[in-house]
Design an enzyme around this catalytic site. Sequence first.
Site, mmCIF file in Angstrom:
data_model
loop_
_atom_site.group_PDB
_atom_site.id
_atom_site.type_symbol
_atom_site.label_atom_id
_atom_site.label_comp_id
_atom_site.label_asym_id
_atom_site.label_seq_id
_atom_site.Cartn_x
_atom_site.Cartn_y
_atom_site.Cartn_z
ATOM 1 N N GLY A 1 0.827 -1.202 0.000
ATOM 2 C CA GLY A 1 0.000 0.000 0.000
ATOM 3 C C GLY A 1 0.860 1.249 0.000
ATOM 4 N N GLY A 2 0.299 2.299 0.595
ATOM 5 C CA GLY A 2 0.989 3.593 0.619
ATOM 6 C C GLY A 2 2.354 3.520 1.276
ATOM 7 N N GLY B 1 20.496 11.784 -32.184
ATOM 8 C CA GLY B 1 20.178 12.391 -30.894
ATOM 9 C C GLY B 1 20.761 11.597 -29.749
ATOM 10 N N ALA B 2 20.935 10.303 -29.971
ATOM 11 C CA ALA B 2 21.468 9.475 -28.896
ATOM 12 C C ALA B 2 22.929 9.822 -28.625
ATOM 13 C CB ALA B 2 21.318 7.999 -29.244
HETATM 14 C C1 HXC Z 1 -2.085 -3.582 12.891
HETATM 15 C C2 HXC Z 1 -1.205 -5.518 12.027
HETATM 16 C C3 HXC Z 1 -1.162 -4.930 10.739
HETATM 17 C C4 HXC Z 1 -1.634 -3.594 10.601
HETATM 18 C C5 HXC Z 1 -0.379 -6.916 10.585
HETATM 19 N N1 HXC Z 1 -0.714 -6.754 11.871
HETATM 20 N N2 HXC Z 1 -0.656 -5.834 9.873
HETATM 21 N N3 HXC Z 1 -1.662 -4.847 13.080
HETATM 22 N N4 HXC Z 1 -2.078 -2.972 11.692
HETATM 23 N N5 HXC Z 1 -1.598 -2.978 9.446
HETATM 24 C C6 HXC Z 1 -0.539 -7.694 12.959
HETATM 25 C C7 HXC Z 1 -1.469 -8.891 12.890
HETATM 26 O O1 HXC Z 1 -2.683 -8.596 13.503
HETATM 27 C C8 HXC Z 1 -0.657 -9.917 13.662
HETATM 28 O O2 HXC Z 1 -0.810 -9.668 15.031
HETATM 29 C C9 HXC Z 1 0.764 -9.591 13.330
HETATM 30 O O3 HXC Z 1 0.749 -8.249 12.852
HETATM 31 C C10 HXC Z 1 1.334 -10.467 12.230
HETATM 32 O O4 HXC Z 1 0.411 -10.480 11.153
HETATM 33 P P1 HXC Z 1 -0.013 -11.844 10.435
HETATM 34 O O5 HXC Z 1 -1.177 -11.518 9.571
HETATM 35 O O6 HXC Z 1 -0.181 -12.912 11.450
HETATM 36 O O7 HXC Z 1 1.284 -12.161 9.619
HETATM 37 P P2 HXC Z 1 1.421 -12.704 8.144
HETATM 38 O O8 HXC Z 1 0.539 -13.893 7.944
HETATM 39 O O9 HXC Z 1 2.874 -12.854 7.918
HETATM 40 O O10 HXC Z 1 0.851 -11.539 7.192
HETATM 41 C C11 HXC Z 1 1.481 -10.299 7.153
HETATM 42 C C12 HXC Z 1 0.624 -9.302 6.336
HETATM 43 C C13 HXC Z 1 -0.804 -9.260 6.883
HETATM 44 C C14 HXC Z 1 0.659 -9.722 4.848
HETATM 45 C C15 HXC Z 1 1.324 -7.946 6.445
HETATM 46 O O11 HXC Z 1 -0.752 -9.105 8.289
HETATM 47 C C16 HXC Z 1 -1.623 -8.151 6.316
HETATM 48 O O12 HXC Z 1 -2.107 -8.260 5.184
HETATM 49 N N6 HXC Z 1 -1.783 -7.088 7.106
HETATM 50 C C17 HXC Z 1 -2.602 -5.971 6.739
HETATM 51 C C18 HXC Z 1 -1.936 -5.145 5.658
HETATM 52 C C19 HXC Z 1 -2.685 -3.906 5.351
HETATM 53 O O13 HXC Z 1 -3.741 -3.927 4.721
HETATM 54 N N7 HXC Z 1 -2.184 -2.781 5.870
HETATM 55 C C20 HXC Z 1 -2.731 -1.508 5.677
HETATM 56 C C21 HXC Z 1 -2.136 -1.040 4.341
HETATM 57 S S1 HXC Z 1 -2.670 0.533 3.921
HETATM 58 P P3 HXC Z 1 -0.667 -10.813 16.134
HETATM 59 O O14 HXC Z 1 -1.034 -10.144 17.405
HETATM 60 O O15 HXC Z 1 -1.589 -11.912 15.725
HETATM 61 O O16 HXC Z 1 0.762 -11.254 16.103
HETATM 62 C C22 HXC Z 1 -1.401 1.456 4.327
HETATM 63 C C23 HXC Z 1 -1.660 2.885 4.067
HETATM 64 C C24 HXC Z 1 -0.477 3.722 4.212
HETATM 65 O O17 HXC Z 1 -0.405 1.040 4.754
HETATM 66 C C25 HXC Z 1 -0.865 5.030 3.631
HETATM 67 C C26 HXC Z 1 0.216 6.008 3.666
HETATM 68 C C27 HXC Z 1 -0.197 7.236 2.950
#
Ligand code: HXC
Length: 518
Positions: A175-176, A408-409
């Site tokens: 994502g971002g 040009g290159a």
């Molecule tokens: C809070 C999060 C988290 C998040 C993961 N965790 N992502 N907690 N916010 N964004 C936590 C999980 O709850 C979990 O907690 C631990 O981290 C490990 O995650 P798992 O899912 O068990 O690990 P894995 O299977 O390896 O998967 C990793 C992952 C997945 C692919 C990153 O967790 C995931 O898809 N997370 C969400 C990603 C997402 O959509 N993020 C927001 C993106 S938008 P526990 O307690 O169980 O250990 C963004 C915007 C930014 O980032 C904008 C800027 C302008």
Amino acid sequence: MPLSSKQQERIHTLRMKKRQLMLGGGQERIDKQHASGKMTARERLDYLLDRNSFQEFSVFARHRCTYFGMANKEAPSDGVVTGVGTIDGRYVHVASQDFTVFGGSAGEVHCLKIVDAMKASLRTGTPFIFINDSGGARIQEGIEALAGYARVFYANVELSGVVPQISLICGPCAGGAAYSPALTDFIIQTRQAQMFITGPQVIKQVTGEEVTAEELGGAEAQMHYSGVVHFVAENDQHALDICKRLLSFLPANNIEDPPVVPGEYSLEPVFTLDEVIPDDPKQPYDVREVVHGIVDYGDFMEVQSTFAENIVVGFGRIAGRTVGIIANQPRVFAGVLDINSSDKASRFIRFCNAFNIPLVTLVDTPGFLPGVDQEYGGIIRHGAKLLFAYSAATVPKVSVILRKAYGGAYVAMCGRDLGADRVFAWPTAEVAVMGAEGAAEIVFKREIEQAEDKEAARARFTEEYRNTFGTPYVAGEHRIVDDIIEPSQTRIAVARALESLHTKRELRPAKKHGLIPL
Ligand code: HXC
């Protein structure tokens, strides 16, 4: 005097708290991290930095989130370890996301810690290294997490061009969140990591396309197809090794020169260079052979080796001083310039110029790539970046024309009038508006049409054109090249040119910034 029991208790409490912090999200999650082939945030810093050099910032920082039961949840270091340390005795500032703490997700305090380290980089003129391993914006913190990321992006831009910024992608970066690395100078991604704006599931929902996460955001994909990544690493250790090696070529900031590696450098002829260019001008060769024959010990750190392979860019040293090398690669599409190679080279040139790294350009290109997709894709706009980047660069610029320098290159590859301080040509150089066959067809069109033996006439006029522009001597007469040299003398000639250019100062009119055609 022995410590009082109160004092002993205080120290014990502090040690316990610190031990807890060192464990991040706990042993179970650390084991999971190791099982997936990754190091922890602190292990990465231990490996990257000189022994005992690390001083951590905001050690007890804690999130302030109260939503979704967060008030009572501990988040050691708030999921990111930041601070200052040395690499080979030179200071760097670092941020290393801890995936064992809420998946390394970034909330308000997490981002403020990163920004603090970045600002310290800026104030002290030292490189900033950001090791990414994160689930992105911390979902529980909502808008505060987004604001935090925005602060990091803003700081990335403040640092840009002042200190080198290097991003390591050692875990998810989706994502971002991917825009912080994108705003830095170099991205090193491990094969275990993935980076994308929208993941496979969203892509499937929106466009119906099926793609795996690896195919979409794996290190190879983000280097080869998109040119986002600069180095692919086998694993965390390899990524950290690449980072250290890269830093060895770079100055700490924009007002320093790159480090000089002291030593006795042999400036002897390199006779293997005499054999690189094949007799047949259409025959390809690997321009890296030339690069290796010019740089110290043949040591060349190629950047983006599998993106736009028709141009080769990277760092080397000549007589101990860092140079940035830009070389057409005749082995890939005859070394033609296209959209991606223009982007790749321009960005590299601008990095070198920002950090006082002289440019050595090796020219062998038949021109810009013809084609509807290139025109519609904006080859005019992208090719112009190359002209802009070279023209705007005030560092020493040395060009060597190896073979073809057409149209040009020729200009775009830092020809004399684009500000090259020194231009050398090999005897095989052809500096012309176009290749002899094409030129004869146009210039002698009528004569060829009217000739009884058209083939013979075509061959004769082609030969005539080649004899005029198929050698570097006309360019020499017009002072477009300074000297025509034997290939074996190239390292010596370039080294002497750079030595004499070391004190180059070129002032341009003050302005807010130029308007590179983005
Ligand atoms: C809070 C999060 C988290 C998040 C993961 N965790 N992502 N907690 N916010 N964004 C936590 C999980 O709850 C979990 O907690 C631990 O981290 C490990 O995650 P798992 O899912 O068990 O690990 P894995 O299977 O390896 O998967 C990793 C992952 C997945 C692919 C990153 O967790 C995931 O898809 N997370 C969400 C990603 C997402 O959509 N993020 C927001 C993106 S938008 P526990 O307690 O169980 O250990 C963004 C915007 C930014 O980032 C904008 C800027 C302008």
